[in-house]
Design a protein around this motif. Structure first.
Motif, PDB file in Angstrom:
ATOM      1  N   ILE A 202       0.833  -1.209   0.000  1.00 43.77           N
ATOM      2  CA  ILE A 202       0.000   0.000   0.000  1.00 43.77           C
ATOM      3  C   ILE A 202       0.860   1.248   0.000  1.00 43.77           C
ATOM      4  N   ASP A 203       1.927   1.237   0.785  1.00 39.50           N
ATOM      5  CA  ASP A 203       2.801   2.411   0.864  1.00 39.50           C
ATOM      6  C   ASP A 203       3.480   2.680  -0.477  1.00 39.50           C
ATOM      7  N   ARG A 204       3.890   1.631  -1.156  1.00 36.65           N
ATOM      8  CA  ARG A 204       4.538   1.828  -2.462  1.00 36.65           C
ATOM      9  C   ARG A 204       3.551   2.402  -3.484  1.00 36.65           C
ATOM     10  N   GLU A 205       2.346   1.829  -3.535  1.00 36.52           N
ATOM     11  CA  GLU A 205       1.351   2.358  -4.474  1.00 36.52           C
ATOM     12  C   GLU A 205       0.996   3.801  -4.141  1.00 36.52           C
ATOM     13  N   TYR A 206       0.904   4.114  -2.860  1.00 39.04           N
ATOM     14  CA  TYR A 206       0.534   5.470  -2.445  1.00 39.04           C
ATOM     15  C   TYR A 206       1.625   6.467  -2.814  1.00 39.04           C
ATOM     16  N   VAL A 207       2.874   6.054  -2.637  1.00 36.92           N
ATOM     17  CA  VAL A 207       3.981   6.969  -2.940  1.00 36.92           C
ATOM     18  C   VAL A 207       4.138   7.168  -4.443  1.00 36.92           C
ATOM     19  N   LEU A 208       4.037   6.082  -5.201  1.00 40.10           N
ATOM     20  CA  LEU A 208       4.286   6.164  -6.638  1.00 40.10           C
ATOM     21  C   LEU A 208       3.117   6.770  -7.400  1.00 40.10           C
ATOM     22  N   GLU A 209       1.899   6.437  -7.008  1.00 36.02           N
ATOM     23  CA  GLU A 209       0.747   6.897  -7.772  1.00 36.02           C
ATOM     24  C   GLU A 209       0.199   8.223  -7.263  1.00 36.02           C
TER      25      GLU A 209
END
Length: 990
Positions: A202-209
């Motif tokens: 979730i953190d990766r998707e939130y940061v990247l998107e």
């Protein structure tokens, strides 16, 4: 009275048809609706249970959703349990009625009964919406620290759902998640590891998107995020936990197939894979335990295979050393020997993905280590090449497809011959739907790793023999190019082998027929000679090879030999292909071209009967219903007659070549031109074409694709007047090849070349400016000129009459338009449609020029404008003069230039092509010449060749008219090109 659940099940099972079942369900649904309408509370839980059974059978049950809400609010546990089950099955998070359950969920979370709280946590983990997640997250957080492990593990799963719906809450719960990793319950540990995995994703998707607030959506921002940084501190604890599981003795509560808690091991390996990606320090910490898992896990049961598969995934994802990657590839190699197709499929898929990702990382400059690791993994996989190739023989199509994908990644310079042979063997057995893709991939492999030209050509011919019907046109074109680029010896080998393949084929392989017939037409003369080839031995000189052959004849290289063929046999083979009723139209078209070229190839070697047969085969389709076959038959017949010296009459009774007026024979110049048209095609330089395409693409990317005539700077708003003639003209040497390479000038069918409309004010170069130049009113489009031969001679395949020149575009739509008169046709355009009506004789250019219509009464009946003659240039027997007049007495800026072509040699000039460029302040409209053949000037009944040019000097009085000329023509078989500048126009008048 409604039925009990077990009675409903019995009735449904007793139904023999679907209609009976629908009747039973419809009757019971009606009774349930009646009970809902009458508020029969004591049957509510029974009705919801029956609705769940109907939902499992696929019948609509939406009318019972509110009943589930009422059961959830009930104080009794049995009813509440049925209510939660119905809510999770009959409702989805998109249902608006779900918001009614928020208060009940909150009350149940605070219940003292752990089972009621567990039901609420389970419902949140399945159905929580973003609003419910924000409202209920504090209550779920309380249960993360609950003393009961039953609630802690359910709270972890519910929190994972809440954080997935509200990613901005991730950082608030990181510390609480970290503290749960020391729990002693295996159930809690599994859910905590799952929660940590979900948080990282979730953190990766939130940061990247989304950008993540202070982050900019960069990949590096994710690797430096506080959540990941906090979790990286737990890598030693995770490694210790995994090592304890490996060394743990038998535990009946957690043992599965002799392995201690494989579910927890798989979850830990997944979390380590996410944490070790692009982190060298964390990868070094987990390398030892990964090696321990890979070596100590049993593979006799599926539980062990699952752990090994996840371990391989982790090794390939983290920054592991070379030895560990080799160990992972060997594990996948052992998977390929397993009898279970699922395990083999997973192994093939993983190997292909790992090799492809490694090669992509090496090409993308992802670091020296990545490139080395990719090469190490690929080299380790080479040891399992035989096993992978054996998978191509598996009965399961999915296994064969995965093995095929992997083999493409295994090919290199050393094994290209062996693996390509396996691909060709598989091409025979694979479904026809897959053959086209396999052919394209084999072409790429052959193009990249081919050890020699002969092997490449031999492989492509074999592939066309197997799958010529399914291969794409690009494969056929590549084969033709490779044959044309090869040596004369290899061409002889290719054409002999293609002829044999065509003779043995049943006519179904269209790709083979296309390539073979083309090769026979181009290199048919090589079939008349015997061919023999002995492949060289591996090592040693020729004398050593001969000595070894004498000592061991059975081990000597096999000699490939082809007998010479008679011209009649070659023609007969192609004729047999063409006469098949299944022969495609495209193959017939190529066969006509082949016969025409064979007529020229066999001119000195074949007998008169064979040559006559070839000509009859070519002219056989003059009345064909196919327009393309009819056109080729007529044109090729004219070519053959020209080579034989026979004059061919057109529809008006004149020679279609226009070179011998009143003569029955054909000149030597026409014969030479016809033979040149049937000569071998020039070799295509693929690298040059690719380089030019790359240069054009780079120019477009850099913004250099501008107007080729706009070579000057746009810094000044108004061009400064100069007295020098050369300074006003653009740098047109680049356009005509005299300077640095530039974009090609705008032409109309390669005949007229004109500059765009002049602009007084300079504007930036952009697409709007280009469109403004195209659609500007003063610049009238040039008419389509007569096509000329690109080989420098006259165009013997020119169409019928040239199209009438389009009238100039005027600003006044209702103004009278000039009368357009067809100019005289070129020499090449005399070959008209045999079914067209005879055309009247052409008028001289002076009569065909459009007569300007006066726009004012003062111009009517006025004196004829005086003309001025300006010398253009004189070169190699061709003199060009411009007769200049003013068509409009009221507009001095407009001028009419009639170019007169004078031939001072003793032979006609063919392929005349004049290009004219003007400065930016001049607009131009150029009409085609009256003929592309310039006869000898002064001869009897000769017509002078002219070309009309209309120009407008928008800066008349400030700058003079100047022309940049480029003329090309053929004089006595020699191509001549000349560049000149014409600036002798009277100052102030033009």
């Amino acid at each position: 009275m409604s039925l009990k659940l077990r009675d409903l099940i019995r009735q449904v099972r007793a139904c023999k048809t679907a209609a009976e079942e629908r009747a039973v369900i419809a009757k019971e649904s009606a009774m349930i609706r009646t009970a809902i309408r009458e508020e029969q509370e004591h049957y509510r839980h029974r009705n919801v249970a029956k609705l769940l059974f109907m939902h499992m059978l696929g019948y609509p049950t939406h009318f019972g959703q509110l009943e589930c809400m009422k059961l959830v609010a009930s104080p009794h546990f049995p009813e509440k349990r049925i209510g939660y089950l119905g809510m999770m099955l009959l409702l989805s998070e998109q249902q608006e009625v779900l918001m009614l359950a928020t208060n009940s969920l909150k009350n149940d979370l605070n219940s003292s009964n752990k089972f009621i709280s567990g039901l609420a946590l389970a419902a949140i983990g399945n159905l929580a919406t973003p609003d419910m997640s924000r409202d209920l997250a504090p209550e779920v957080d309380k249960h993360l620290s609950n003393s009961n492990p039953y609630l802690r593990k359910k709270a972890c799963l519910a929190m994972a759902r809440c954080l997935r719906k509200c990613p901005d809450m991730v950082e608030d719960f990181v510390e609480r998640v970290v503290g749960l990793l020391n729990d002693r319950s295996h159930g809690v540990l599994i859910t905590v590891v799952q929660l940590m995995t979900q948080v990282l994703v979730i953190d990766r998707e939130y940061v990247l998107e989304e950008g993540g607030g202070q982050y900019d959506g960069d990949e590096d921002a994710y690797y430096e995020s506080p959540t990941r940084t906090e979790f990286l501190k737990l890598v030693p604890s995770l490694v210790k936990l995994l090592r304890n599981l490996l060394s743990m003795g038998y535990s009946p509560d957690h043992d599965v197939g002799g392995i201690s808690d494989p579910f927890l091991q798989v979850q830990i390996l997944t979390l380590l894979r996410l944490l070790g990606s692009n982190d060298v320090k964390a990868s070094e910490t987990m390398n030892d335990v990964l090696a321990q898992v890979a070596t100590n896990t049993e593979t006799s049961k599926n539980a062990g295979n699952a752990i090994l598969y996840e371990c391989v995934q982790t090794i390939m994802a983290v920054e592991s050393d070379d030895g560990l990657r080799v160990l992972a590839v060997n594990i996948l190699g052992r998977f390929l020997l397993n009898r279970d197709n699922n395990i083999r499929y997973v192994a093939l898929n993983t190997l292909a993905k790992c090799i492809a990702d490694g090669a992509h990382a090496a090409r993308g400059g992802g670091g020296g280590e990545n490139g080395e690791d990719a090469n190490t993994a690929a080299s380790a996989l080479q040891r399992h090449r035989t096993t992978v190739v054996d998978c191509l023989k598996d009965p399961d199509i999915s296994i064969r497809q995965r093995a095929l994908e992997l083999i493409y990644h295994l090919v290199n310079q050393e094994n290209v011959e062996a693996l390509t042979a396996e691909l060709l063997n598989y091409l025979v057995l694979c479904p026809r739907d897959h053959r086209g893709d396999i052919c394209s991939r084999v072409l790429k492999v052959v193009d990249k790793f081919s050890p020699e030209d002969r092997w490449r050509v031999d492989t492509l011919i074999t592939m066309l023999t197997i799958a010529g019907r399914e291969c794409e046109s690009s494969v056929q074109s590549a084969t033709v190019i490779y044959i044309s680029q090869s040596s004369e010896d290899l061409r002889a080998y290719a054409v002999h082998k293609l002829l044999k393949a065509i003779r043995d084929d049943d006519g179904s392989q269209q790709g083979l027929l296309n390539v073979g017939i083309w090769s026979i037409g181009e290199y048919g003369d090589l079939l008349l000679k015997p061919y023999s080839y002995t492949p060289p031995s591996s090592g040693g000189n020729l004398s050593e090879v001969a000595e070894l052959s004498a000592m061991a004849p059975e081990s000597a290289p096999v000699t490939v030999s082809f007998m010479e063929l008679e011209p009649a046999s070659v023609v007969e083979i192609v004729e047999e292909v063409m006469n098949r009723h299944t022969c495609p139209l495209e193959v017939k078209q190529r066969a006509l071209t082949c016969f025409t070229k064979l007529r020229e190839r066999f001119e000195t070697s074949a007998d008169a009967a064979t040559l006559e047969k070839i000509q009859n085969l070519v002219m056989k389709y003059e009345g064909s219903s196919s327009l393309e076959l009819q056109l080729r038959s007529c044109e090729y017949g004219a070519l053959i007659n020209a080579i034989k010296g026979v004059s061919v009459k057109g529809g008006n009774g004149d020679d279609i070549f226009g070179a011998n007026q009143g003569s029955e024979s054909v000149s030597e110049t026409v014969k030479t031109a016809a033979k040149e048209a049937l000569a071998r095609m020039p070799v295509v330089d693929i690298k040059l074409i690719q380089r030019k395409r790359a240069e054009r693409a780079d120019a477009l990317m850099e913004g250099d694709a501008m107007d080729p005539f706009d070579a000057g700077s746009n810094d000044d708003a108004t061009p400064a007047p100069t007295s020098s003639g050369g300074g006003d003209l653009l740098d047109l040497n680049d356009i005509f090849g005299g300077g640095a390479p530039a974009a090609p000038a705008a032409t109309q069918n390669g005949n007229s070349l004109k500059a765009p409309s002049a602009k007084i004010e300079a504007t930036p170069n952009n697409d709007v400016d280009l469109l403004a130049d195209i659609f500007s009113a003063p610049a009238a489009p040039a008419p389509a000129p007569v096509a000329t031969s690109s080989a420098g001679g006259f165009d013997i395949f020119g169409g019928g009459q040239p199209a009438s020149p389009a009238p100039a575009i005027q600003n006044n739509l209702f103004a009278p338009q000039p009368v357009a008169v067809n100019p005289a046709p070129s020499v090449g355009s005399s070959l008209v449609d045999p079914f067209a009506a005879p055309t009247p004789s052409q008028q001289p250019q002076q009569a065909s020029a459009p007569t300007p219509i006066p726009s004012s009464p003062a111009a009517v009946g006025g004196p004829t404008p005086s003309s001025t003659t300006v010398q253009g240039f004189s070169h190699h027997g061709l003199t060009v003069e411009f007769e200049c007049t003013k068509p409009d007495t009221w507009n001095k800026q407009n001028s009419l230039l009639v170019a007169k072509f004078i031939n001072t040699t003793d032979a006609p000039l063919y392929g005349l092509h004049l290009q004219v460029a003007v400065p930016k302040y001049v607009t131009m409209e150029m009409k085609p010449p009256t003929s592309t053949t310039v006869p000898v000037t002064g001869g009897s009944s000769t017509k002078q060749v002219t070309q009309t040019i209309s120009v407008t000097n928008t800066m008349l009085g400030t700058k003079n008219l100047m022309l940049k000329l480029k003329a090309s023509f053929t004089s006595k078989g020699t191509k001549v090109e000349h560049l000149a500048t014409c600036s002798g126009f009277p100052a102030g008048q033009y």
